[in-house]
Design an enzyme around this catalytic site. Structure first.
Site, short mmCIF file in Angstrom:
data_model
loop_
_atom_site.label_atom_id
_atom_site.label_comp_id
_atom_site.label_asym_id
_atom_site.label_seq_id
_atom_site.Cartn_x
_atom_site.Cartn_y
_atom_site.Cartn_z
N HIS A 257 7.43 -7.84 -1.86
CA HIS A 257 7.25 -7.14 -0.58
C HIS A 257 8.23 -7.68 0.46
O HIS A 257 8.21 -7.23 1.61
CB HIS A 257 5.83 -7.34 -0.05
CG HIS A 257 4.76 -6.65 -0.86
ND1 HIS A 257 4.88 -5.35 -1.30
CD2 HIS A 257 3.55 -7.09 -1.29
CE1 HIS A 257 3.78 -5.02 -1.98
NE2 HIS A 257 2.98 -6.05 -1.98
N SER B 299 -4.43 3.55 4.15
CA SER B 299 -4.63 2.75 2.94
C SER B 299 -4.65 1.26 3.27
O SER B 299 -5.47 0.51 2.75
CB SER B 299 -3.52 3.06 1.93
OG SER B 299 -3.76 2.41 0.71
N LYS C 98 0.82 -1.22 0.00
CA LYS C 98 0.00 0.00 0.00
C LYS C 98 0.85 1.27 0.00
O LYS C 98 0.53 2.26 0.64
CB LYS C 98 -0.98 0.02 1.18
CG LYS C 98 -1.84 -1.23 1.29
CD LYS C 98 -2.46 -1.64 -0.03
CE LYS C 98 -3.41 -0.61 -0.61
NZ LYS C 98 -3.81 -0.91 -2.02
N SER C 99 1.94 1.23 -0.77
CA SER C 99 2.84 2.37 -0.84
C SER C 99 3.03 2.92 -2.25
O SER C 99 3.93 3.72 -2.49
CB SER C 99 4.22 1.98 -0.27
OG SER C 99 4.13 1.61 1.07
N GLY C 100 2.23 2.44 -3.20
CA GLY C 100 2.39 2.87 -4.58
C GLY C 100 2.94 1.78 -5.48
O GLY C 100 3.43 2.05 -6.58
N THR C 101 2.82 0.54 -5.03
CA THR C 101 3.36 -0.61 -5.77
C THR C 101 2.79 -0.70 -7.18
O THR C 101 3.54 -0.86 -8.15
CB THR C 101 3.04 -1.93 -5.02
OG1 THR C 101 3.37 -1.77 -3.64
CG2 THR C 101 3.81 -3.08 -5.62
N THR C 102 1.47 -0.64 -7.30
CA THR C 102 0.81 -0.80 -8.59
C THR C 102 1.29 0.26 -9.57
O THR C 102 1.58 -0.03 -10.74
CB THR C 102 -0.72 -0.72 -8.43
OG1 THR C 102 -1.13 -1.63 -7.40
CG2 THR C 102 -1.43 -1.07 -9.73
N TRP C 103 1.37 1.48 -9.09
CA TRP C 103 1.81 2.62 -9.91
C TRP C 103 3.24 2.43 -10.39
O TRP C 103 3.55 2.59 -11.58
CB TRP C 103 1.68 3.88 -9.07
CG TRP C 103 1.85 5.18 -9.80
CD1 TRP C 103 1.79 5.38 -11.15
CD2 TRP C 103 2.08 6.46 -9.20
NE1 TRP C 103 1.97 6.71 -11.43
CE2 TRP C 103 2.15 7.39 -10.26
CE3 TRP C 103 2.22 6.90 -7.90
CZ2 TRP C 103 2.37 8.75 -10.02
CZ3 TRP C 103 2.43 8.25 -7.67
CH2 TRP C 103 2.50 9.16 -8.72
N ARG D 151 -8.03 3.12 -5.03
CA ARG D 151 -9.00 3.78 -4.15
C ARG D 151 -9.02 5.27 -4.42
O ARG D 151 -9.86 5.78 -5.13
CB ARG D 151 -8.67 3.46 -2.68
CG ARG D 151 -9.76 3.94 -1.71
CD ARG D 151 -9.44 3.50 -0.29
NE ARG D 151 -8.29 4.21 0.28
CZ ARG D 151 -8.39 5.35 0.98
NH1 ARG D 151 -9.57 5.90 1.19
NH2 ARG D 151 -7.30 5.92 1.47
#
Length: 307
Positions: free
Chosen positions: A117, A147, A58-63, A271
């Site tokens: 991770h 998040s 939840k730190s911007g991984t997908t981006w 989100r």
């Protein structure tokens, strides 16, 4: 049998999304992942050209996965006919730990891109001993908490009940969260980025939000795929930023439905994508407590966040 012996010797706590977290190699590992991390450490053979997108959840991984994939493969695909338009970033840059499980596609085209991770000290020796690259992204711990709390509640497994924000916050302050403690996770990659800047690039989610153009150029140079002057003149960087933007990815049909990693709805990966959303959730006492923990844990390391 070996797995059961390992588990029986470890401290155990309730997870946020998975019933059992075990303190494995000094981090809180989901019970379902211990075998996979073990296999990853023993069997994974890194290549010099490999790229790892590492992060605390939840730190911007997908981006960052989307950006890395777009940078590395920009000569292969048109922006208008791009895999990111039809595939979720987590499919294009798969988590490396489950690749031996059988239901995650192992990248075969070089450079291979993986996500992880796993904390830095638990990465396989083969990654440390070769010239592979690691890009690490972290986020203000305040926003990471909010998040995580919202996301894990959506994907939690039976028989878990919803964690009240106060309960979750106390667990977070104690470091009890999937892949936590969050401070040691960040510090592991932070210290390695200072010691080996050619090996680990340390990014902050907030910096990427504030100046995406600068940070995307920085990522490309670090990975060995710098933009040419012609590409800059043709606004290739801006095209990649737009393609990988939160708004663009959230509105794609491929990211609105379907399951990934066996249990997570794709839509839950998108989100708000905002900074400082924590202000809508934190009480003054929570703000004070987490601020003190950050000061204590990060100390003189040089790692800090704007609150």
């Amino acid at each position: 049998m070996e797995d059961e012996l390992i588990l029986s010797s470890l401290s155990k706590e309730r997870g946020w999304a998975i019933p059992d977290l075990y303190l494995f190699q000094q981090f809180w590992c989901p019970s379902t992942l211990i075998k996979e991390v073990n296999n990853f450490q023993k069997q994974f053979q890194a290549k010099d050209s490999d790229i790892f997108v590492a992060s605390f959840p939840k730190s911007g991984t997908t981006w960052l996965k989307a950006i890395a994939f777009a940078i590395v493969n920009r000569q292969c695909f048109s922006i208008h006919n791009h895999p990111l338009l039809t595939s979720n970033p987590h499919q294009l840059v798969p988590p490396v730990e489950p690749v031996y499980r059988g239901d995650v596609d192992f990248p075969t085209i070089e450079p291979r891109l993986f996500g992880t991770h796993t904390p830095f000290p638990s990465l396989p020796n083969s990654i440390m001993e070769c010239n592979s690259k690691i890009i690490y992204i972290c986020r203000n711990p305040f926003d990471t908490f909010v998040s995580s709390w919202i996301y894990y509640d959506k994907i939690k497994r039976e028989p878990l009940t919803t964690l009240k924000i106060e309960e979750a916050f106390e667990m977070y302050c104690d470091g009890i969260i999937e892949f936590g403690p969050w401070w040691s996770h960040m510090l592991g990659y932070w210290k390695e980025s200072l010691a080996k800047p050619d090996k680990v690039l340390f990014l902050k989610y907030e910096d990427l939000k504030d100046d995406a153009n600068f940070q995307v150029k920085r990522i490309a140079e670090f990975l060995g795929f710098p933009f040419t002057q012609e590409e800059e003149n043709n606004q290739v960087i801006e095209s990649i930023i737009k393609l990988c933007s939160f708004e663009e990815m959230k509105n794609l049909e491929v990211n609105k439905s379907g399951i990934i990693h066996r249990f997570a709805d794709k839509k839950y990966y998108f989100r708000k994508g905002e900074t400082r959303d924590w202000l809508n959730y934190f009480s003054p006492s929570m703000t004070e407590k987490l601020t003190k923990i950050m000061e204590e844990k990060f100390g003189e390391s040089g790692l800090s966040f704007m609150i």
